[in-house]
Design an enzyme around this catalytic site. Structure first.
Site, short mmCIF file in Angstrom:
data_model
loop_
_atom_site.label_atom_id
_atom_site.label_comp_id
_atom_site.label_asym_id
_atom_site.label_seq_id
_atom_site.Cartn_x
_atom_site.Cartn_y
_atom_site.Cartn_z
N ASP A 94 8.93 67.71 -15.03
CA ASP A 94 9.75 66.64 -15.61
C ASP A 94 10.48 65.92 -14.47
O ASP A 94 11.29 66.52 -13.77
CB ASP A 94 10.74 67.25 -16.61
CG ASP A 94 11.52 66.18 -17.35
OD1 ASP A 94 11.62 65.04 -16.84
OD2 ASP A 94 12.02 66.48 -18.44
N LEU A 95 10.17 64.66 -14.31
CA LEU A 95 10.74 63.91 -13.18
C LEU A 95 12.23 63.63 -13.33
O LEU A 95 12.86 63.15 -12.39
CB LEU A 95 9.99 62.60 -12.97
CG LEU A 95 8.55 62.70 -12.45
CD1 LEU A 95 8.00 61.32 -12.13
CD2 LEU A 95 8.45 63.59 -11.23
N ASP A 143 5.55 44.47 -10.51
CA ASP A 143 5.85 43.05 -10.31
C ASP A 143 7.24 42.70 -10.87
O ASP A 143 7.83 41.70 -10.48
CB ASP A 143 4.78 42.17 -10.98
CG ASP A 143 4.62 42.45 -12.47
OD1 ASP A 143 4.84 43.60 -12.90
OD2 ASP A 143 4.27 41.51 -13.22
N TYR A 168 3.58 54.06 -7.10
CA TYR A 168 3.28 52.75 -7.70
C TYR A 168 4.57 52.02 -8.06
O TYR A 168 5.54 52.63 -8.52
CB TYR A 168 2.40 52.92 -8.95
CG TYR A 168 1.04 53.44 -8.58
CD1 TYR A 168 0.02 52.57 -8.19
CD2 TYR A 168 0.79 54.81 -8.53
CE1 TYR A 168 -1.21 53.04 -7.80
CE2 TYR A 168 -0.44 55.30 -8.14
CZ TYR A 168 -1.44 54.42 -7.77
OH TYR A 168 -2.66 54.88 -7.35
N GLN A 211 -1.62 55.64 -18.23
CA GLN A 211 -2.79 54.77 -18.04
C GLN A 211 -3.39 54.96 -16.65
O GLN A 211 -4.58 55.29 -16.50
CB GLN A 211 -2.39 53.31 -18.20
CG GLN A 211 -1.76 52.97 -19.53
CD GLN A 211 -1.54 51.48 -19.67
OE1 GLN A 211 -2.44 50.76 -20.09
NE2 GLN A 211 -0.36 50.99 -19.31
N VAL A 212 -2.57 54.76 -15.63
CA VAL A 212 -3.07 54.85 -14.25
C VAL A 212 -3.35 56.30 -13.88
O VAL A 212 -4.41 56.63 -13.32
CB VAL A 212 -2.06 54.21 -13.27
CG1 VAL A 212 -2.48 54.43 -11.82
CG2 VAL A 212 -1.91 52.71 -13.55
N TYR A 262 14.61 48.25 -16.01
CA TYR A 262 13.33 48.83 -15.54
C TYR A 262 13.03 48.37 -14.12
O TYR A 262 12.76 49.17 -13.23
CB TYR A 262 12.20 48.43 -16.50
CG TYR A 262 10.81 48.71 -15.97
CD1 TYR A 262 10.33 50.01 -15.87
CD2 TYR A 262 9.97 47.66 -15.57
CE1 TYR A 262 9.05 50.27 -15.38
CE2 TYR A 262 8.70 47.91 -15.09
CZ TYR A 262 8.24 49.22 -14.99
OH TYR A 262 6.98 49.47 -14.50
N1 LIG Z 1 2.44 49.47 -17.55
C1 LIG Z 1 2.60 48.35 -16.85
O1 LIG Z 1 2.43 47.23 -17.38
C2 LIG Z 1 2.94 48.40 -15.40
C3 LIG Z 1 3.11 47.18 -14.70
C4 LIG Z 1 3.42 47.22 -13.34
C5 LIG Z 1 3.56 48.43 -12.71
N2 LIG Z 1 3.43 49.60 -13.41
C6 LIG Z 1 3.63 50.85 -12.69
O2 LIG Z 1 2.38 51.52 -12.59
C7 LIG Z 1 2.59 52.93 -12.63
C8 LIG Z 1 1.73 53.53 -13.72
O3 LIG Z 1 2.09 52.94 -14.97
P1 LIG Z 1 1.29 53.21 -16.32
O4 LIG Z 1 1.06 51.89 -16.96
O5 LIG Z 1 0.15 54.12 -16.06
O6 LIG Z 1 2.43 53.96 -17.15
P2 LIG Z 1 2.30 54.79 -18.49
O7 LIG Z 1 0.97 54.62 -19.10
O8 LIG Z 1 3.52 54.49 -19.28
O9 LIG Z 1 2.38 56.27 -17.94
C9 LIG Z 1 3.53 56.76 -17.33
C10 LIG Z 1 3.52 58.25 -17.44
O10 LIG Z 1 4.76 58.71 -16.87
C11 LIG Z 1 5.15 59.83 -17.62
N3 LIG Z 1 6.58 60.09 -17.58
C12 LIG Z 1 7.58 59.36 -18.11
N4 LIG Z 1 8.75 59.99 -17.95
C13 LIG Z 1 8.47 61.16 -17.32
C14 LIG Z 1 9.24 62.27 -16.88
N5 LIG Z 1 10.56 62.33 -17.10
N6 LIG Z 1 8.62 63.28 -16.24
C15 LIG Z 1 7.28 63.26 -16.05
N7 LIG Z 1 6.49 62.26 -16.45
C16 LIG Z 1 7.08 61.23 -17.08
C17 LIG Z 1 4.76 59.51 -19.05
O11 LIG Z 1 4.66 60.73 -19.72
P3 LIG Z 1 4.57 60.81 -21.32
O12 LIG Z 1 3.14 60.49 -21.62
O13 LIG Z 1 4.94 62.21 -21.60
O14 LIG Z 1 5.55 59.80 -21.83
C18 LIG Z 1 3.45 58.77 -18.88
O15 LIG Z 1 2.34 59.62 -19.02
C19 LIG Z 1 4.09 53.12 -12.82
O16 LIG Z 1 4.69 53.30 -11.57
C20 LIG Z 1 4.55 51.81 -13.41
O17 LIG Z 1 5.92 51.55 -13.14
C21 LIG Z 1 3.09 49.61 -14.73
#
Ligand SMILES: NC(=O)c1ccc[n+]([C@@H]2O[C@H](COP(=O)([O-])OP(=O)(O)OC[C@H]3O[C@@H](n4cnc5c(N)ncnc54)[C@H](OP(=O)(O)O)[C@@H]3O)[C@@H](O)[C@H]2O)c1
Length: 295
Positions: free
Chosen positions: A35-36, A101, A98, A11-12, A125
């Site tokens: 791959d992280l 909360d 990033y 998303q971000v 998490y």
């Molecule tokens: N989502 C929330 O509600 C939320 C709330 C608070 C903070 N955050 C933080 O905000 C940031 C962005 O979150 P988001 O909502 O954009 O997350 P997201 O939509 O779930 O995207 C995360 C991305 O990370 C990738 N990823 C996961 N495992 C990986 C790996 N082993 N190697 C490389 N890439 C990998 C995923 O790849 P795939 O597409 O291949 O799975 C996905 O594209 C993160 O730091 C998250 O912790 C998110």
């Protein structure tokens, strides 16, 4: 400026890729490119690209699944940010990362968290994300950690998408109303990040590390205001006026058990972000309207 972005399919990360283009040469990576969970691949990729700015928008974000995959969640959320930070430091570059909360416990809390409140996560998490934050902080790299909350978008898996699907499938939605937080549109995060990078470049030229060294730290970055999941669902339904209109019933979290515990309160104060960068994010209701094209 050479920029390495992770999480391009998230998303971000997806929104950031668009925002970053004017700043230089952006290498946007997903799991296939870097791959992280593989430290060697992280090091190799960074050394090949030799970026001046690394932005880590990738994370293991499946909050419930993390309870049964703690090693993978730790590798991606806890270990990888430390490796990214080490490599960034060796290059004399800057790391933007990033956080969540869900680093906070939400226990005995009724006023917005500030950055000096010490996290006490209550889920795998949250714990693994906090480990990542600490690894970045310990590394001594110039860094900015933007801690955000309840991220949604019209793509990906998130609460907004779930509600838009459920209103078509059910005539009654039962949604918890005892977890308080702030929904944050991924575009609001990307726009705020972009405006901060613009400021940093204007201040320090394209060599950002000195400018960021002075202000390294955690910054809360979520939309304004607060609500609960029931209130968020109410707003989505009111703005999209589904026909027929489903009944919306408020329930306690105890009636909706999940593998991972969630904080009962995780509202974040953005005061430090606003004071440091003058960058404000919209109120959550305004951002939701924009996301749904209703403003
Ligand atoms: N989502 C929330 O509600 C939320 C709330 C608070 C903070 N955050 C933080 O905000 C940031 C962005 O979150 P988001 O909502 O954009 O997350 P997201 O939509 O779930 O995207 C995360 C991305 O990370 C990738 N990823 C996961 N495992 C990986 C790996 N082993 N190697 C490389 N890439 C990998 C995923 O790849 P795939 O597409 O291949 O799975 C996905 O594209 C993160 O730091 C998250 O912790 C998110």
């Amino acid at each position: 400026m050479r920029i390495l972005l992770t999480g391009k399919n998230g998303q971000v990360g997806g929104e950031l890729e668009k925002v970053l283009t004017p700043f230089g040469e952006v290498t946007a990576t997903g799991r296939n490119e870097m791959d992280l969970s593989d430290p060697n691949q992280i090091r190799r990729t960074i050394r090949q690209i030799s970026p001046e700015l690394i932005i880590n928008a990738a994370a293991y974000t499946a909050v419930d699944k993390a309870e049964s995959e703690p090693e993978l969640a730790l590798a991606v959320n806890g270990t990888a940010p430390g490796i990214l930070a080490e490599e960034t430091k060796k290059l004399g570059a800057v790391l933007i990362h990033y956080s969540t909360d869900y680093a906070y416990s939400g226990k005995m809390r009724s006023d917005p968290y500030i950055e000096s409140d010490f996290p006490a996560p209550i889920s795998v998490y949250g714990k693994t994300k906090f480990e990542g934050d600490q690894a970045v902080e310990r590394s001594g790299v110039p860094y900015l950690i933007f801690r955000t909350s309840w991220v949604y978008s019209m793509g990906g898996n998130n609460f907004l998408k779930t509600i838009l699907r459920l209103v078509k499938e059910r005539d009654e939605l039962r949604i918890v109303d005892d977890q308080l937080g702030t929904p944050t549109w991924c575009r609001s995060i990307a726009d705020a990040t972009g405006s901060i990078i613009r400021q940093l470049i204007d201040k320090g030229g394209h060599s950002l590390s000195n400018t960021v060294s002075d202000i390294s730290g955690v910054y809360h970055m979520s939309c304004g205001g607060q609500t609960n999941w029931h209130g968020f669902a109410r707003a989505i339904i009111d703005l999209t006026s589904p026909d027929p209109m489903p009944r919306l019933v408020a329930i306690p979290s105890s009636d909706y058990p999940t593998p991972a515990a969630r904080p009962a309160y995780s509202v974040l104060s953005n005061a430090k972000l606003e004071k440091t960068f003058g960058a404000g994010l919209p109120h959550w209701e305004e951002a939701l309207k924009q996301c749904l094209n209703k403003s």
